[in-house]
Write a protein that holds these residues in place. Structure first.
Motif, short mmCIF file in Angstrom:
data_model
loop_
_atom_site.label_atom_id
_atom_site.label_comp_id
_atom_site.label_asym_id
_atom_site.label_seq_id
_atom_site.Cartn_x
_atom_site.Cartn_y
_atom_site.Cartn_z
N THR A 109 0.85 -1.20 0.00
CA THR A 109 0.00 0.00 0.00
C THR A 109 0.88 1.24 0.00
O THR A 109 0.54 2.25 -0.60
CB THR A 109 -0.91 0.03 1.24
OG1 THR A 109 -0.09 0.11 2.41
CG2 THR A 109 -1.77 -1.21 1.32
N GLN A 110 2.04 1.16 0.66
CA GLN A 110 2.95 2.30 0.68
C GLN A 110 3.47 2.59 -0.73
O GLN A 110 3.58 3.74 -1.15
CB GLN A 110 4.11 1.99 1.63
CG GLN A 110 4.94 3.17 2.05
CD GLN A 110 4.12 4.25 2.74
OE1 GLN A 110 3.09 3.96 3.36
NE2 GLN A 110 4.54 5.50 2.59
N THR A 113 0.85 4.35 -2.59
CA THR A 113 0.76 5.73 -2.13
C THR A 113 1.86 6.58 -2.77
O THR A 113 1.61 7.69 -3.24
CB THR A 113 0.91 5.80 -0.60
OG1 THR A 113 0.09 4.79 -0.02
CG2 THR A 113 0.52 7.14 -0.07
N THR A 116 1.20 7.45 -6.43
CA THR A 116 0.09 8.35 -6.79
C THR A 116 0.54 9.65 -7.47
O THR A 116 0.12 9.92 -8.59
CB THR A 116 -0.77 8.64 -5.54
OG1 THR A 116 -1.15 7.40 -4.97
CG2 THR A 116 -1.98 9.46 -5.89
N LYS A 238 -8.75 7.97 3.69
CA LYS A 238 -7.93 6.75 3.53
C LYS A 238 -8.85 5.66 3.03
O LYS A 238 -9.91 5.42 3.62
CB LYS A 238 -7.33 6.34 4.87
CG LYS A 238 -6.69 7.51 5.59
CD LYS A 238 -5.23 7.29 5.75
CE LYS A 238 -4.61 8.56 6.24
NZ LYS A 238 -3.27 8.69 6.38
N ASN A 245 -1.60 4.27 4.62
CA ASN A 245 -1.57 5.64 4.12
C ASN A 245 -2.29 5.81 2.79
O ASN A 245 -2.49 6.92 2.33
CB ASN A 245 -0.12 6.08 3.93
CG ASN A 245 0.54 6.42 5.24
OD1 ASN A 245 -0.15 6.86 6.17
ND2 ASN A 245 1.83 6.19 5.34
N LEU A 246 -2.63 4.69 2.15
CA LEU A 246 -3.21 4.78 0.81
C LEU A 246 -4.50 5.59 0.85
O LEU A 246 -5.39 5.31 1.65
CB LEU A 246 -3.48 3.38 0.27
CG LEU A 246 -3.83 3.34 -1.22
CD1 LEU A 246 -2.68 3.84 -2.05
CD2 LEU A 246 -4.22 1.94 -1.65
N HIS A 247 -4.59 6.61 0.00
CA HIS A 247 -5.73 7.52 0.07
C HIS A 247 -6.46 7.57 -1.27
O HIS A 247 -6.01 7.00 -2.27
CB HIS A 247 -5.29 8.91 0.51
CG HIS A 247 -4.14 9.44 -0.30
ND1 HIS A 247 -4.29 9.96 -1.55
CD2 HIS A 247 -2.81 9.51 -0.02
CE1 HIS A 247 -3.11 10.33 -2.02
NE2 HIS A 247 -2.19 10.07 -1.12
N THR A 316 -0.77 12.86 2.15
CA THR A 316 0.21 12.28 3.06
C THR A 316 0.79 13.30 4.05
O THR A 316 0.65 13.15 5.25
CB THR A 316 1.36 11.64 2.25
OG1 THR A 316 1.79 12.57 1.26
CG2 THR A 316 0.90 10.37 1.59
#
Lengths: 408, 429
Positions: A109-110, A113, A116, A238, A245-247, A316
């Motif tokens: 997931t990081q 993020t 993105t 989120k 942290n994935l938004h 973030t």
């Protein structure tokens, strides 16, 4: 990327003499540009490995007595490489040492993020490249987008959904304005966009530094040039729960990738932009307005780069500093080049580079390697990608019948 | 702006259409002078004075400091600027150009007005003229070397965006080798090698693989940032003796360094600055007066024609790009051994891009590059000095001026910047 190899395969089907099906399939794989991309990544990882070995103290110490006990050196090399690549994997893909499921998938997931902002900005640059414009200004456009978005985010209080929407639009507008300037200067005065965008990067940097010295942008009770936190209502939610942290910005980036694909492949405007990029004089003869196409391209590219600025300020970091852009603008250039300016390729390239960057902290902590190694790998990948004959020569791959021009 | 008239195009051929009247320069100069009159002239509080300190205490000949009535001086200087703008307009109406003296005098008048305004009514502080000029020259050193490197490459048709990387590589290797040898001069010899290597990579990718030169330049900058950062955080931090702050000492030239104001500014410097004087002069003559220079320019303007008469196009380009890289690498030594500093991560901080700007403003000529780099160095020094005396102009706006000036120049708002015709286009037979 896939569209390219498809066309070359089609052409070859007509020209090549009949041969064994498996051999042909194999040859097509080795000749394809995807193979070059893959080999470029392999070559860069090898170069990164050489650096890791060179920098490792245990290796250097054991190399001093290499001829008496060569085994020591090789085991030290193995240890250095093993710890580097395993901490890269643990930092970017799956953390196999974590105890919970959430801990295991957190690196992934990081990575997404980190990818993105690269997707957003890479898409903008890719559209520019295909329209024949070399936009080095994603850095400045991103910074201006972040500034507009952050200001809307912390200066106003609005209902939840509306506030976020306005802040995101603010990011796009900020970037678009900064893209419009080189666009109109190129269209009306013939100013080279490379020079103007490089210079505007610095103008944006100092402009933001100045804004952050004003009371309107300054965080209360702080002497540092940082803005207040963006209001909760303007932050990206989120999407996988608070422990990741994935938004929402990631989904927006994917939506933009689809939008960019539709724009460039399915719309009349996209066709015009591509025509102008492929052959400006032919496009002019066909009645297209080159100046307008230039301005539109730069505004879209700037808007997307501005959206990339929304990832740090609304997702973030959640506040504005003059370092908010980091090196995203330049990383995005490498993303667009690696992705061959195609939306799908850009998304994949952004995830690759996002993963490399996400592995930075893990490399630092577990393998004791500075994050700069990531920059080196990233740069060498793009250098190799840009010169397919070099990669083919290195790995003795056969040259394809039709050498394609490199993107941009 | 300074080099408005460098490289004047050949006189119009008879029978060619009459060129249009160019008002851009006159308008720009006029507007700036008018703004100067309004802000600096009438914005200065009446009755205050500004103190200029000309000599420093250590100077051989002591000149008295100059105290002028601020308002009157600022108004007069702005009026001089306006008059010069009027002269440019008059010449433009006759379709004639103005001499190189004009932008220099104009710049001095406007800068004088600015300084007078900034120093007005501050009894405790004064404007340090010699100090300002010394730091202008000092800060201009890497810009001049970088711009010379850019000129060498682009005159032969290779776009060099990698100046930043070449400067950084030079700074790194100078610090490393200099520290290992314990001698700053050895570092000064190592610096061009690092820059030349970056130049060689650029040249190979540009001429052999026909990769877009802007792509290669941008990526090479990243590569050098990554490599130097990597070695800085591993080798140099494991063993601090590999990164020592060693400096070149100042070598005052006898007699010449005793001249008031200019002496200490120009002739009490370290070896790198003297090399700079020689490099600018030599390259200016070589590029425009020698056979080698003619060939290089031919390759940059019309490679096919050059090839037809037997000039090796790609070999010339590779040679020039490597030479340019070496020159930029030497300029990189400024950051470490010439300033007496240890190497720091990304310590060039975008100076390579300002050097690129100086090259463009200097119209791809060594002389112009020097003038533009000095102007940028002056803006930087001014920022530092105005920051020290607490001026009302935000320092960020002064820091922006080189970039804005370049945008104006490439947009043709002030003069016209024309790059070599074939730059960025790979030569394929």
């Amino acid at each position: 990327m896939s569209a390219d190899s498809q066309t070359t395969e089609d052409q070859r089907d007509e020209e090549a003499p009949p041969e064994d099906r498996w051999r042909r399939a194999l040859r097509e794989i080795v000749e394809s540009s995807s193979m070059v991309v893959f080999m470029a990544i392999v070559a860069s990882m090898i170069i990164g490995g050489v650096l890791i070995i060179f920098a490792d103290e245990a290796v250097r110490e054991s190399a001093a007595y290499f001829f008496s006990r060569p085994g020591d050196t090789f085991s030290a090399i193995g240890d250095a490489l093993g710890s580097a690549y395993s901490s890269m994997f643990n930092g970017a893909v799956l953390n196999l040492e974590a105890s919970s499921f959430a801990g295991v998938i957190k690196p992934l997931t990081q990575t997404l993020t980190m990818a993105t902002p690269l997707i957003f900005a890479g898409l903008g640059l890719g559209i520019g490249f295909r329209a024949g414009l070399f936009n080095i200004g994603a850095q400045g456009q991103l910074l201006m987008g972040a500034t507009f978005g952050a200001y809307i985010g912390f200066a106003f209080s609005l209902p939840a959904g509306l506030h976020l929407a306005l802040a995101v639009i603010g990011c796009a507008v900020g970037g678009a304005i900064w893209g419009f300037i080189p666009g109109i200067l190129k269209a009306k005065r013939g100013a080279h966009e490379v020079i103007v965008t490089i210079m505007l990067n610095y103008v944006a940097l100092y402009l933001v530094a100045w804004l952050l010295s004003l009371d309107a942008f300054q965080r209360e009770g702080s002497d540092n040039p940082i803005s207040p936190f963006v209001a909760e209502t303007a932050q990206y939610p989120k999407i996988l729960g608070v422990q990741f942290n994935l938004h929402l910005g990631f989904l927006l980036a994917l939506a933009c990738a689809w939008g960019a694909w539709w724009l460039m492949e399915r719309s009349t405007l996209g066709f015009r932009l591509r025509a102008v990029g492929a052959n400006p004089s032919a496009a002019r003869t066909a009645g297209m307005n080159i100046g307008t196409a230039t301005i539109i391209t730069m505004v879209i590219a700037g808007g997307l780069a501005g959206l990339a600025g929304s990832a740090p300020v609304l997702g973030t970091q959640k506040f504005l500093t003059d370092a908010v852009a980091g090196t995203l603008g330049f990383d995005a250039i490498t993303v667009a080049l690696l992705g061959r300016s195609r939306p799908l390729g850009i998304v994949l390239a952004a995830i690759l580079f996002g993963g490399l960057q996400a592995s930075g902290p893990s490399l630092q902590v577990n393998a004791g390697l500075p994050v700069d190694i990531v920059v080196v790998i990233q740069a060498t990948i793009v250098l190799f990608i840009a010169a397919p004959p070099l990669v083919r020569a290195m790995f003795r791959l056969p040259a394809p019948a039709h050498e394609k021009e490199v993107a941009a | 702006m300074t080099a408005t008239v460098a490289d004047a195009p050949a006189a119009p051929v008879s029978g060619a259409p009459i060129p249009p009247k160019k008002w851009g320069a006159a308008i720009a100069l006029g507007v700036i002078a008018l703004l100067s009159l309004i802000f600096f002239g009438f914005g200065t509080p009446a009755g205050s004075t500004t103190k200029f300190v000309i000599a420093r205490k250590t100077d051989f000949i002591q000149l008295p400091s100059l105290t002028v009535p601020s308002e009157l001086a600022a108004i007069l200087l702005s009026l001089v600027g306006l008059a010069l703008a009027g002269w440019v307009a008059y010449r433009a109406n006759q379709r004639r150009k103005v001499g190189i003296w004009l932008p220099i005098v104009y710049g001095m008048a406007i800068m004088g007005a600015l300084l007078t305004w900034a120093g007005a009514g501050r009894e405790a502080t004064s404007i340090q003229l010699t100090g300002l000029l010394t730091s202008s020259l000092f800060l201009a050193v890497p810009l001049v070397f970088g711009a010379l490197a850019g000129t060498l490459c682009e005159r032969s048709g290779i776009i060099n965006i990698a100046i930043e990387g070449q400067l950084l590589a030079g700074a790194f290797l100078a610090a490393l080798v200099g520290s290992m040898a314990g001698n700053a001069y050895v570092g000064l010899i190592a610096a061009p090698v690092a820059g030349a290597l970056v130049g060689l990579l650029l040249a190979i990718f540009a001429t052999k693989y026909w990769v877009n030169q802007i792509v290669v330049g941008v990526v090479l900058n990243m590569l050098v940032i990554g490599l130097t950062g990597f070695f800085f955080s591993t080798l140099m931090s494991d063993d601090p003796s590999l990164n020592q702050p060693i400096g070149l000492e100042k070598l005052p030239i006898p007699l010449l360094s005793k001249i008031p104001v200019l002496g200490p500014v120009l002739f009490n410097q370290n070896l790198l600055v003297y090399i700079l004087y020689v490099a600018v002069a030599a390259l200016q003559i070589m590029l425009f007066k020698s056979r080698w220079g003619l060939r290089v320019r031919a390759v940059g303007e019309h490679p096919k024609a050059a090839d037809t008469v037997g000039i090796q196009v790609n070999r010339t380009r590779i040679r020039n790009t490597v030479l340019g890289g070496a020159v930029a690498g030497l300029g990189g030594a400024f950051f470490t051994v010439a300033s007496g500093l240890a190497f720091g991560k990304e310590m060039t901080a975008g100076k390579g891009y300002i050097a690129l700007a100086a090259m463009i403003l200097g119209r791809w000529s060594p002389r112009g590059a020097l003038a533009a780099a000095l102007l940028f160095g002056f803006a930087d020094a001014l920022r530092v000095q105005l920051g020290a005396i607490g001026s009302p102009i935000p320092s960020q706006f002064l820091a922006m001026t080189p970039y804005l000036a370049t945008i104006f120049a490439v947009a043709g708002l002030v003069g016209h910047a024309r790059p070599p015709a074939s730059e960025g286009i790979p030569y394929k037979k």
